[in-house]
Design a protein around this motif. Structure first.
Motif, PDB file in Angstrom:
ATOM      1  N   ALA A 277     -14.528 -12.921 -14.191  1.00 26.54           N
ATOM      2  CA  ALA A 277     -15.134 -11.745 -13.577  1.00 26.54           C
ATOM      3  C   ALA A 277     -16.227 -11.181 -14.474  1.00 26.54           C
ATOM      4  N   VAL A 278     -15.940 -11.077 -15.770  1.00 24.97           N
ATOM      5  CA  VAL A 278     -16.935 -10.570 -16.728  1.00 24.97           C
ATOM      6  C   VAL A 278     -18.167 -11.476 -16.723  1.00 24.97           C
ATOM      7  N   TYR A 279     -17.946 -12.777 -16.687  1.00 24.17           N
ATOM      8  CA  TYR A 279     -19.067 -13.725 -16.650  1.00 24.17           C
ATOM      9  C   TYR A 279     -19.913 -13.505 -15.392  1.00 24.17           C
ATOM     10  N   CYS A 280     -19.260 -13.325 -14.243  1.00 23.09           N
ATOM     11  CA  CYS A 280     -19.988 -13.092 -12.982  1.00 23.09           C
ATOM     12  C   CYS A 280     -20.837 -11.834 -13.076  1.00 23.09           C
ATOM     13  N   PHE A 281     -20.303 -10.777 -13.688  1.00 25.48           N
ATOM     14  CA  PHE A 281     -21.062  -9.536 -13.841  1.00 25.48           C
ATOM     15  C   PHE A 281     -22.304  -9.751 -14.704  1.00 25.48           C
ATOM     16  N   VAL A 282     -22.135 -10.476 -15.809  1.00 29.16           N
ATOM     17  CA  VAL A 282     -23.251 -10.721 -16.726  1.00 29.16           C
ATOM     18  C   VAL A 282     -24.346 -11.523 -16.024  1.00 29.16           C
ATOM     19  N   VAL A 283     -23.945 -12.601 -15.325  1.00 31.83           N
ATOM     20  CA  VAL A 283     -24.926 -13.442 -14.632  1.00 31.83           C
ATOM     21  C   VAL A 283     -25.610 -12.657 -13.517  1.00 31.83           C
ATOM     22  N   ALA A 284     -24.858 -11.822 -12.801  1.00 32.91           N
ATOM     23  CA  ALA A 284     -25.432 -11.013 -11.721  1.00 32.91           C
ATOM     24  C   ALA A 284     -26.533 -10.099 -12.264  1.00 32.91           C
ATOM     25  N   ILE A 285     -26.291  -9.466 -13.405  1.00 35.94           N
ATOM     26  CA  ILE A 285     -27.288  -8.579 -14.010  1.00 35.94           C
ATOM     27  C   ILE A 285     -28.524  -9.364 -14.430  1.00 35.94           C
ATOM     28  N   LEU A 286     -28.305 -10.526 -15.066  1.00 39.91           N
ATOM     29  CA  LEU A 286     -29.425 -11.352 -15.516  1.00 39.91           C
ATOM     30  C   LEU A 286     -30.261 -11.838 -14.331  1.00 39.91           C
ATOM     31  N   VAL A 287     -29.588 -12.250 -13.255  1.00 39.00           N
ATOM     32  CA  VAL A 287     -30.294 -12.721 -12.064  1.00 39.00           C
ATOM     33  C   VAL A 287     -31.127 -11.598 -11.457  1.00 39.00           C
ATOM     34  N   TYR A 288     -30.525 -10.420 -11.329  1.00 41.00           N
ATOM     35  CA  TYR A 288     -31.227  -9.300 -10.695  1.00 41.00           C
ATOM     36  C   TYR A 288     -32.413  -8.816 -11.532  1.00 41.00           C
ATOM     37  N   VAL A 289     -32.246  -8.822 -12.856  1.00 43.65           N
ATOM     38  CA  VAL A 289     -33.277  -8.280 -13.740  1.00 43.65           C
ATOM     39  C   VAL A 289     -34.407  -9.272 -13.993  1.00 43.65           C
ATOM     40  N   PHE A 290     -34.041 -10.552 -14.195  1.00 44.03           N
ATOM     41  CA  PHE A 290     -35.029 -11.512 -14.677  1.00 44.03           C
ATOM     42  C   PHE A 290     -35.562 -12.481 -13.626  1.00 44.03           C
TER      43      PHE A 290
ATOM     44  N   LEU B 196     -22.265 -12.328  -6.589  1.00 43.34           N
ATOM     45  CA  LEU B 196     -21.569 -12.548  -7.856  1.00 43.34           C
ATOM     46  C   LEU B 196     -20.757 -11.314  -8.260  1.00 43.34           C
ATOM     47  N   LEU B 197     -21.321 -10.134  -8.020  1.00 37.92           N
ATOM     48  CA  LEU B 197     -20.579  -8.903  -8.295  1.00 37.92           C
ATOM     49  C   LEU B 197     -19.324  -8.830  -7.427  1.00 37.92           C
ATOM     50  N   PHE B 198     -19.461  -9.197  -6.160  1.00 38.16           N
ATOM     51  CA  PHE B 198     -18.315  -9.206  -5.245  1.00 38.16           C
ATOM     52  C   PHE B 198     -17.231 -10.157  -5.754  1.00 38.16           C
ATOM     53  N   THR B 199     -17.654 -11.356  -6.192  1.00 41.60           N
ATOM     54  CA  THR B 199     -16.705 -12.322  -6.746  1.00 41.60           C
ATOM     55  C   THR B 199     -15.989 -11.744  -7.956  1.00 41.60           C
ATOM     56  N   GLY B 200     -16.745 -11.111  -8.849  1.00 44.91           N
ATOM     57  CA  GLY B 200     -16.155 -10.526 -10.047  1.00 44.91           C
ATOM     58  C   GLY B 200     -15.122  -9.460  -9.728  1.00 44.91           C
TER      59      GLY B 200
END
Length: 276
Positions: A254-267, A123-127
């Motif tokens: 891109a901003v949405y992908c970054f937010v989801v990537a963080i949530l996925v990795y953390v939670f 997701l980060l790569f996509t963003g």
């Protein structure tokens, strides 16, 4: 699966299929949240069929024009059909590349693709790809008449990356199309029409996974409901995305992908996959 969960799966698939945010990643995340693991890819492909039906209905005039022009040029060699013929060829070329390489990549990396860290990274790569194409790349002016065979090869290679959950198919084709110099309207149309043979081809490959046990596990009513909901929200997603791209920027995705990537990795813990 409950009726509510079937509706949620349909909404998630429908909204995310054509937005550059990876529908596969969102379906996998939804499975983790609900605690499901589906054997094979049959359920995902089943929902994808609803999405491709929405594309066919929305773009039926464009699709019919390409099909007519393609076969008319083969039989009659009329000059006015040449553009549609080559546009059809370019769709087939990109589809073949995606089909062959996608199968190889999915077989090699299947064990690691659906883990939270991998999805977050993709997701980060996509963003970052969306930011690059929006901020640092000048939009080209190639149309259906001027795009080339090598453009389709490049786009097919880019689309292959969508085998990884977190790499958006629509995002990959849009980004690579713009990198190849296509203007935005042509890139969007090519991306949507390219979805049709890719998804239909995936359906054929996953037909063996569609078993009575899977239908019983999900429930016939839930399958029907999820299909209908996916179709409705896919259609809404197509309409909204086309309108959005004319007025705004890819950077919001891109901003949405970054937010989801963080949530996925953390939670989302990788152990969740082992528990379902």
């Amino acid at each position: 699966m409950t009726l509510f969960e079937a509706i949620v799966f349909g909404i998630v698939q429908g909204i995310t299929e054509f937005l550059p945010i990876s529908s596969t990643a969102h379906i996998v995340i939804t499975q983790m949240v609900f605690g499901y693991t589906f054997p094979g890819l049959a359920f995902e492909i089943f929902l994808h069929l609803a999405s491709v039906l929405a594309v066919i209905i929305y773009f039926w005039k464009d699709l019919w024009r390409v099909i007519q022009g393609f076969f008319r040029f083969i039989t009659k060699r009329q000059k006015e059909d040449k553009t549609e013929f080559y546009f059809g060829v370019y769709i087939l070329v990109a589809t073949c590349i995606t089909g062959v390489l996608g199968k190889i990549l999915s077989d090699v990396t299947a064990d690691v693709m659906k883990t939270p860290p991998f999805i977050a990274g993709a997701l980060l790569f996509t963003g970052f790809a969306l930011i690059f194409i929006e901020r640092y790349h000048k939009t080209g002016n190639k149309t259906e008449e001027t795009m080339t065979f090598w453009d389709s090869v490049l786009i097919g290679l880019g689309q292959t990356l969508a085998v990884f959950p977190g790499i958006s198919r629509s995002g990959a084709t849009l980004v690579v199309s713009l990198l190849a110099g296509l203007n935005r309207d042509t890139a969007v149309r090519y991306s949507f029409l390219l979805a049709i043979p890719v998804i239909l081809g995936s359906t054929v490959l996953a037909i063996d996974d569609l078993s009575e046990s899977m239908i019983a596990y999900i429930g016939p009513l839930n399958l029907i409901v999820s299909f209908v909901v996916t179709f409705i929200f896919s259609l809404l997603g197509i309409i909204w995305l086309i309108s959005f791209l004319k007025q705004s920027k890819l950077i919001y995705f891109a901003v949405y992908c970054f937010v989801v990537a963080i949530l996925v990795y953390v939670f989302l813990d990788a152990s969740m996959i082992m528990e379902v």
